[in-house]
Design a protein around this motif. Structure first.
Motif, PDB file in Angstrom:
ATOM      1  N   VAL A 130       0.823  -1.220   0.000  1.00  0.00           N
ATOM      2  CA  VAL A 130       0.000   0.000   0.000  1.00  0.00           C
ATOM      3  C   VAL A 130       0.856   1.270   0.000  1.00  0.00           C
ATOM      4  CG1 VAL A 130      -1.708   1.331   1.302  1.00  0.00           C
ATOM      5  CG2 VAL A 130      -2.023  -1.124   0.983  1.00  0.00           C
ATOM      6  N   PRO A 131       1.853   1.418   0.904  1.00  0.00           N
ATOM      7  CA  PRO A 131       2.678   2.634   0.836  1.00  0.00           C
ATOM      8  C   PRO A 131       3.459   2.746  -0.474  1.00  0.00           C
ATOM      9  CG  PRO A 131       2.944   1.556   2.961  1.00  0.00           C
ATOM     10  CD  PRO A 131       2.217   0.595   2.077  1.00  0.00           C
ATOM     11  N   ALA A 132       3.975   1.608  -0.982  1.00  0.00           N
ATOM     12  CA  ALA A 132       4.767   1.652  -2.221  1.00  0.00           C
ATOM     13  C   ALA A 132       3.899   2.073  -3.405  1.00  0.00           C
ATOM     14  CB  ALA A 132       5.401   0.285  -2.489  1.00  0.00           C
ATOM     15  N   TYR A 133       2.717   1.475  -3.525  1.00  0.00           N
ATOM     16  CA  TYR A 133       1.824   1.813  -4.627  1.00  0.00           C
ATOM     17  C   TYR A 133       1.325   3.257  -4.504  1.00  0.00           C
ATOM     18  CZ  TYR A 133      -1.980   1.420  -8.013  1.00  0.00           C
ATOM     19  OH  TYR A 133      -2.819   1.609  -9.093  1.00  0.00           O
ATOM     20  N   ALA A 134       1.032   3.689  -3.256  1.00  0.00           N
ATOM     21  CA  ALA A 134       0.598   5.070  -3.037  1.00  0.00           C
ATOM     22  C   ALA A 134       1.695   6.049  -3.421  1.00  0.00           C
ATOM     23  CB  ALA A 134       0.195   5.269  -1.575  1.00  0.00           C
ATOM     24  N   LEU A 149      -7.190  -0.697  -4.740  1.00  0.00           N
ATOM     25  CA  LEU A 149      -8.462   0.006  -4.561  1.00  0.00           C
ATOM     26  C   LEU A 149      -8.423   0.933  -3.353  1.00  0.00           C
ATOM     27  CD1 LEU A 149     -10.860  -2.971  -5.363  1.00  0.00           C
ATOM     28  CD2 LEU A 149     -10.718  -0.834  -6.655  1.00  0.00           C
ATOM     29  N   ASN A 150      -7.747   0.517  -2.281  1.00  0.00           N
ATOM     30  CA  ASN A 150      -7.654   1.365  -1.090  1.00  0.00           C
ATOM     31  C   ASN A 150      -6.913   2.669  -1.384  1.00  0.00           C
ATOM     32  OD1 ASN A 150      -8.994  -0.603   0.311  1.00  0.00           O
ATOM     33  ND2 ASN A 150      -7.240  -1.273   1.516  1.00  0.00           N
ATOM     34  N   VAL A 151      -5.846   2.579  -2.175  1.00  0.00           N
ATOM     35  CA  VAL A 151      -5.115   3.790  -2.550  1.00  0.00           C
ATOM     36  C   VAL A 151      -6.021   4.721  -3.366  1.00  0.00           C
ATOM     37  CG1 VAL A 151      -3.165   4.675  -3.893  1.00  0.00           C
ATOM     38  CG2 VAL A 151      -2.866   2.684  -2.414  1.00  0.00           C
ATOM     39  N   MET A 152      -6.946   4.133  -4.131  1.00  0.00           N
ATOM     40  CA  MET A 152      -7.918   4.931  -4.890  1.00  0.00           C
ATOM     41  C   MET A 152      -9.079   5.413  -4.020  1.00  0.00           C
ATOM     42  SD  MET A 152      -8.242   2.448  -8.222  1.00  0.00           S
ATOM     43  CE  MET A 152      -6.784   1.724  -8.967  1.00  0.00           C
ATOM     44  N   GLN A 153      -8.986   5.167  -2.695  1.00  0.00           N
ATOM     45  CA  GLN A 153     -10.031   5.536  -1.738  1.00  0.00           C
ATOM     46  C   GLN A 153     -11.314   4.729  -1.951  1.00  0.00           C
ATOM     47  OE1 GLN A 153      -9.182   7.752   0.772  1.00  0.00           O
ATOM     48  NE2 GLN A 153      -7.173   7.650  -0.184  1.00  0.00           N
TER      49      GLN A 153
END
Length: 508
Positions: A63-67, A149-153
């Protein structure tokens, strides 16, 4: 942030409620005997690996890397990054699945050695685990898609996915007469749910972001940075799973039913962990990653402190209930069919031991978010491994005198060690400030919990004397505990914290 927490928490709550319906069917059909123990081993093994390679280490690094790639380099670079990680992830999971299928008897000798004395139970456990193990591959892809999807909110589909596990298992359990054993029915339900969860997440991501595709492997800067974070995160998640593996191994040497008591107690303990701790941590990690990428460190710290307050506010009632009235809860939920009142008492004592560590269980995901958001997965590992060492040492020391209750108690002490070390490291590095106002709120939460625990004890005592041998006494008692506890807790929060505190917590 609050809206997203309630989205994740709401779907997770629905998942837990359907999970209780599933567990009621499991308890009534499987009971707490040898077939049940074999199935729970078959369920635990892919779940252990899932926690290491999917929801644990992978999610913490992914998640942090993709964000970061998405925020710094744009959507095109993020898609290419996702394609490369998807290719590596799928290849590794296929290899793991083939190895597991081929060497399952040897793995069972290591992970459930107590079954060696019962050839039929060992054979059944191997057969069921071969059915459930492909679930790991599917759920790992679900984790990859859910992180994107989480990074996309977008949090809803990932939070709702686990509902399918419960629905699928209830469907196959309802048809248990058509399977060789009820354990086979439950195992096939696990595998079917993996496909259902995969297609749900794949459909959502396909509509809003595009599914990852196979891509030539190239260790560019982004991929190297991801693996640099994944390594320590894997060690940390592996350490936690080593402790859970120890539970499974040791419990196979205990009398029949010990694994089942651990399972049902852990299922109840997981309710606040999932609905509160994981839900808040899931939302907090991309929120803090986004703020830190934007150099808003004060905002990131404020978001974490707010997450701590929400976590404690919703967790205290569970701690009070599990410590004071665990037997009443277990009897009301599971004591029917093949699950006896004696089984409920054994599971209730185990639940009370787990509850000692419930606060750190629900807080730990939010506590480590400040490190993961900064791509520091190494520091939480130091704390995690220290907690695991304490945990495993206590398991060995307590298993003889306290059986499965000793295993749960060791888990509680180990997770407290983990949380306190994480907070110490965060404060020392300036990522977290524990000021007087927040320490005062901790004291208020403690007082609120004591008041609520006293109320639960009084309600349970009243029910035992007033309801006598009433046929549905356990269920009525649980309803009285829920209603009375809600009233007492609400009043205690208003008196000790005040309405203005609640308003500021909600509004941020």
């Amino acid at each position: 942030m609050l809206g997203r927490i309630f989205t994740v928490g709401g779907y997770t709550l629905l998942s837990r409620l359907t999970g209780f319906a599933r567990d009621i069917m499991l308890a009534a059909i499987l009971g707490a005997g040898p077939v049940a123990d074999a199935f729970f081993v078959a369920l635990r093994l892919p779940n252990h690996f899932r926690a290491i390679f999917a929801e644990g280490a992978f999610n913490a690094a992914w998640v942090p890397a993709y964000a970061h790639v998405h925020g710094e380099k744009g959507e095109g670079a993020a898609h290419l990054f996702a394609d490369r990680i998807f290719t590596l992830l799928l290849a590794s999971q296929v290899v793991l699945l083939i190895v597991a299928w081929l060497f399952m008897p040897q793995a069972m000798s290591i992970l459930a050695p107590g079954f060696s004395e019962d050839a039929e139970q060992r054979k059944l456990a191997i057969e069921l685990t071969r059915i459930t193990f492909p679930y790991l591959l599917l759920i790992t892809l679900v984790t990859l898609y859910g992180g994107m999807l989480n990074v996309m909110q977008r949090f809803a589909s990932a939070a709702a996915a686990s509902i399918f596990l419960n629905v699928a298992m209830m469907m196959t359990l309802a048809l248990a007469a058509w399977f060789p054993t009820a354990g086979h029915a439950a195992a096939w339900g696990v595998l079917i749910s993996g496909f259902m969860q995969y297609f749900l997440l794949a459909g959502d991501l396909g509509r809003h972001g595009g599914l990852p595709r196979f891509a030539p492997l190239r260790l560019d800067e982004d991929v190297r940075s991801f693996f640099k974070a994944l390594g320590p995160a894997t060690l940390g998640s592996m350490g936690t799973q080593v402790a859970l593996f120890a539970d499974t191994i040791i419990a196979t040497f205990l009398p029949a039913g010990a694994l089942s008591a651990l399972y049902y107690a852990d299922r109840l303990n997981q309710l606040p962990i999932g609905v509160i701790g994981i839900a808040i941590g899931t939302v907090l990690l991309p929120e803090m990653s986004r703020r830190i990428t934007a150099d808003d460190h004060d905002g990131a710290m404020k978001a974490q402190r707010r997450a701590f307050d929400f976590t404690l506010l919703f967790s205290i009632p569970f701690v009070a209930a599990f410590l004071t009235v665990p037997d009443e809860i277990m009897r009301a939920l599971f004591a029917r069919g093949a699950f006896s009142k004696a089984d409920a008492v054994a599971a209730g004592g185990t639940l009370a031991a787990y509850a000692i560590g419930l606060i750190p269980f629900v807080l730990i995901r939010s506590a480590v978010a400040t490190f993961y958001a900064r791509k520091d997965t190494a520091t939480p590992v130091r704390a995690s491994l220290s907690g695991i060492a304490v945990n495993v040492a206590l398991k060995v020391a307590l298993m003889g005198s306290l059986a499965q209750i000793g295993l749960a108690l060791a888990t509680a002490v180990g997770v407290w060690t983990n949380l306190l070390l994480v907070l110490f490291f965060a404060v020392r590095r300036g990522f977290l400030v524990l000021d007087r106002a927040w320490l005062l709120s901790l004291v208020k939460f403690l007082l609120t919990g004591i008041i609520l625990a006293a109320a639960f004890w009084l309600i349970a005592h009243f029910s035992r004397s007033a309801l006598g041998a009433m046929h549905f006494r356990a269920e009525v008692t649980l309803a009285l505990l829920a209603v009375g506890g809600t009233i007492v807790y609400g009043l205690a929060i208003l008196v000790l914290f005040g309405r203005s505190w609640l308003v500021s917590l909600v509004r941020g």
